[in-house]
Write an enzyme that holds these catalytic residues in place. Structure first.
Site, PDB file in Angstrom:
ATOM      1  CG  HIS A  66     119.377  -9.232  39.449  1.00 18.48           C
ATOM      2  ND1 HIS A  66     120.338  -9.855  40.212  1.00 18.48           N
ATOM      3  CD2 HIS A  66     119.500  -9.746  38.202  1.00 18.48           C
ATOM      4  CE1 HIS A  66     121.037 -10.698  39.460  1.00 18.48           C
ATOM      5  NE2 HIS A  66     120.544 -10.649  38.230  1.00 18.48           N
ATOM      6  CE  LYS A 124      98.173  -0.492  54.254  1.00 22.70           C
ATOM      7  NZ  LYS A 124      98.402  -1.923  54.037  1.00 22.70           N
ATOM      8  CD  GLU A 135      99.889  -9.998  54.618  1.00 22.06           C
ATOM      9  OE1 GLU A 135      99.134 -10.126  55.605  1.00 22.06           O
ATOM     10  OE2 GLU A 135     100.115  -8.906  54.061  1.00 22.06           O
ATOM     11  CB  SER A 170      94.758  -0.511  58.198  1.00 23.02           C
ATOM     12  OG  SER A 170      95.239   0.387  59.170  1.00 23.02           O
TER      13      SER A 170
END
Length: 474
Positions: free
Chosen positions: A197, A333, A340, A327
């Site tokens: 969960h 980053k 993805e 980025s």
């Protein structure tokens, strides 16, 4: 030299590109369907060539091509026909298939495209003039002998999809399963906290977590194999409405045998040609298995993405390879780009499954499904995307994954669910009270139990041993 030549069919004259191997019927379809600019998938073109090769082989075996019917061929013409069909199957004429995917729903335009290309190429092989109006190796009478689009086009779809799954997707999935299993073995002694969960749970080993991922991929291999089994029955031999009109009774069986021999896939003639012509339920089932594979890939990639989140403010239990700046504004980053990519492919395939389900349900009216080109194209797209993204993910991400043992260990003692192993000693109610108090005070379960002398130290240490919590005990 003129850019076009004049060809004639049953509807009259048509202007065809001067050097094209296709003819009037193909050109009409090009003009009628300026829809997407997407030609048929190359795998389907190659399968159509192979089906035509198998059909010509069967007709030759049965004595039909050289028989007493209209314009029988001699042996050299038969060999030319077989060679031309083989060349199409080998991809040598892909640029001669310009018809849009969104065409006549049976695929008749593309079937005739294939017939015309093979006819003209076969004539050329024999040394005759492929531009002559008379066709000694005729696209309908010879190349399409014993066939209709209604049975050969779906046969080509089945062949193309089964080959692509067998040759591309299954090996990619197996490779992914193997690399995950290797990581699971390497990381079997690394303890980390579990999460259910999205909340803290009891410990497990990082190797166990990745072993679960590996099993998901092993099951995906089985699902891909089931996808192939769903389309092993071939409609060829049914013709028109499934009756087999103008076809030798042995034709379908022989064609399926040639295709099985050529591909190494155990294709068989359809048990019932009326079902095989009219419905594409097998293809719907096939893509349903591909959707399940996509769901697995989404899940595994997303879990790896979360495990690699950070590097300072996330979990960062697994280090994902740095591949590119993440980025345009935040220096340094780096993002989980391969994860993805896989998520997007999975989403596309899941969407494609809706197209297949709708086409199978609504497109099969009476004796023919009229959604076949988009069904074939969409399924082949799904197979290609799944295979390509799996290979890319293994190469650029999975093989380079590293365990961050320090981060894995750091969270274990902090988990309130460590109290679960005390249940057999103090009961659920007391354990729940300890968990709430530990959270309120910021102390670990071990610290609180030691302060309150809940259990003797040796019993407490055994009960709170993280490794022992990762396996059942008698």
């Amino acid at each position: 030299m003129s850019e076009f030549r004049t060809e004639r069919d049953s509807m009259g004259e048509v202007q065809v590109p001067a050097q094209a191997y296709y003819g009037a019927q193909t050109q009409r379809a090009v003009e009628n369907f300026p829809i997407s600019g997407w030609p048929l998938h190359n795998d389907l073109i190659h399968a159509m060539g192979l089906v035509k090769f198998a059909c010509a082989t069967a007709n030759h075996q049965l004595g039909k091509l050289t028989g007493t019917g209209k314009n029988p061929l001699d042996e050299s013409q038969v060999e030319a026909l077989l060679q031309a069909a083989r060349e199409v199957s080998e991809g040598k004429f892909d640029d001669q298939f310009p018809i849009d995917v969104f065409q006549t729903g049976s695929g008749t335009s593309s079937n005739m495209n294939c017939n015309e290309v093979i006819s003209n190429r076969a004539i050329e092989i024999t040394g005759e003039d492929r531009f002559a109006a008379a066709k000694p190796i005729h696209p309908n009478d010879h190349v399409n002998m014993g066939q209709s689009t209604n049975d050969t086009f779906p046969t080509a779809i089945h062949v193309a999809v089964a080959r692509s799954i067998s040759e591309n997707l299954i090996p990619a999935l197996r490779r992914f399963a193997e690399i995950l299993a290797t990581k699971a073995k390497e990381w079997d002694r690394i303890i980390k906290i579990g999460r259910t969960h999205l909340a803290d749970a009891t410990p497990l080993r990082l190797g166990q977590e990745f072993g679960g991922f590996a099993r998901q991929l092993e099951l995906s291999v089985g699902r891909a194999e089931q996808a192939v089994k769903a389309i092993l029955e071939l409609p060829v031999g049914g013709t028109a409405v499934g009756s087999g009109i103008n076809t030798h009774p042995e034709f379908g069986h022989r064609v399926a045998g040639v295709l099985a021999s050529e591909t190494g896939i155990p294709f068989v003639e359809a048990a019932n040609h009326f079902e095989a012509n009219a419905q594409r339920d097998g293809l719907v089932e096939c893509h349903g298995q591909l959707r399940a594979v996509a769901s697995t890939l989404f899940n595994v990639a997303n879990n790896i993405r979360w495990l690699g989140s950070g590097p300072r403010c996330g979990f960062y239990e697994v280090k994902i390879p740095d591949l590119q700046p993440g980025s345009s504004i935040m220096p340094g980053k780096v993002n989980p780009v391969m994860c993805e990519s896989m998520l997007q492919v999975a989403a596309r395939v899941m969407g494609n499954d809706g197209c297949l389900a709708m086409s199978g349900a609504a497109g099969g009216n009476f004796q023919l499904n009229i959604m076949m080109p988009v069904m074939g194209q969409t399924t082949l797209e799904s197979v290609m995307l799944l295979a390509n993204v799996t290979n890319a993910f293994v190469d650029r991400c999975a093989e380079g994954l590293e365990a961050n043992e320090e981060a894995c260990n750091a969270a274990v003692e902090q988990s309130l669910s460590m109290v679960t192993s005390l249940n057999p000693h103090i009961g659920y109610e007391k354990a729940a009270q300890l968990a709430k108090e530990a959270f309120k005070t910021g102390k670990t379960i071990r610290e609180l139990c030691t302060e309150q002398n809940v259990l003797p130290p040796d019993v407490l240490n055994d009960a709170l041993d993280p490794f022992s919590m990762t396996e059942p005990h008698a």
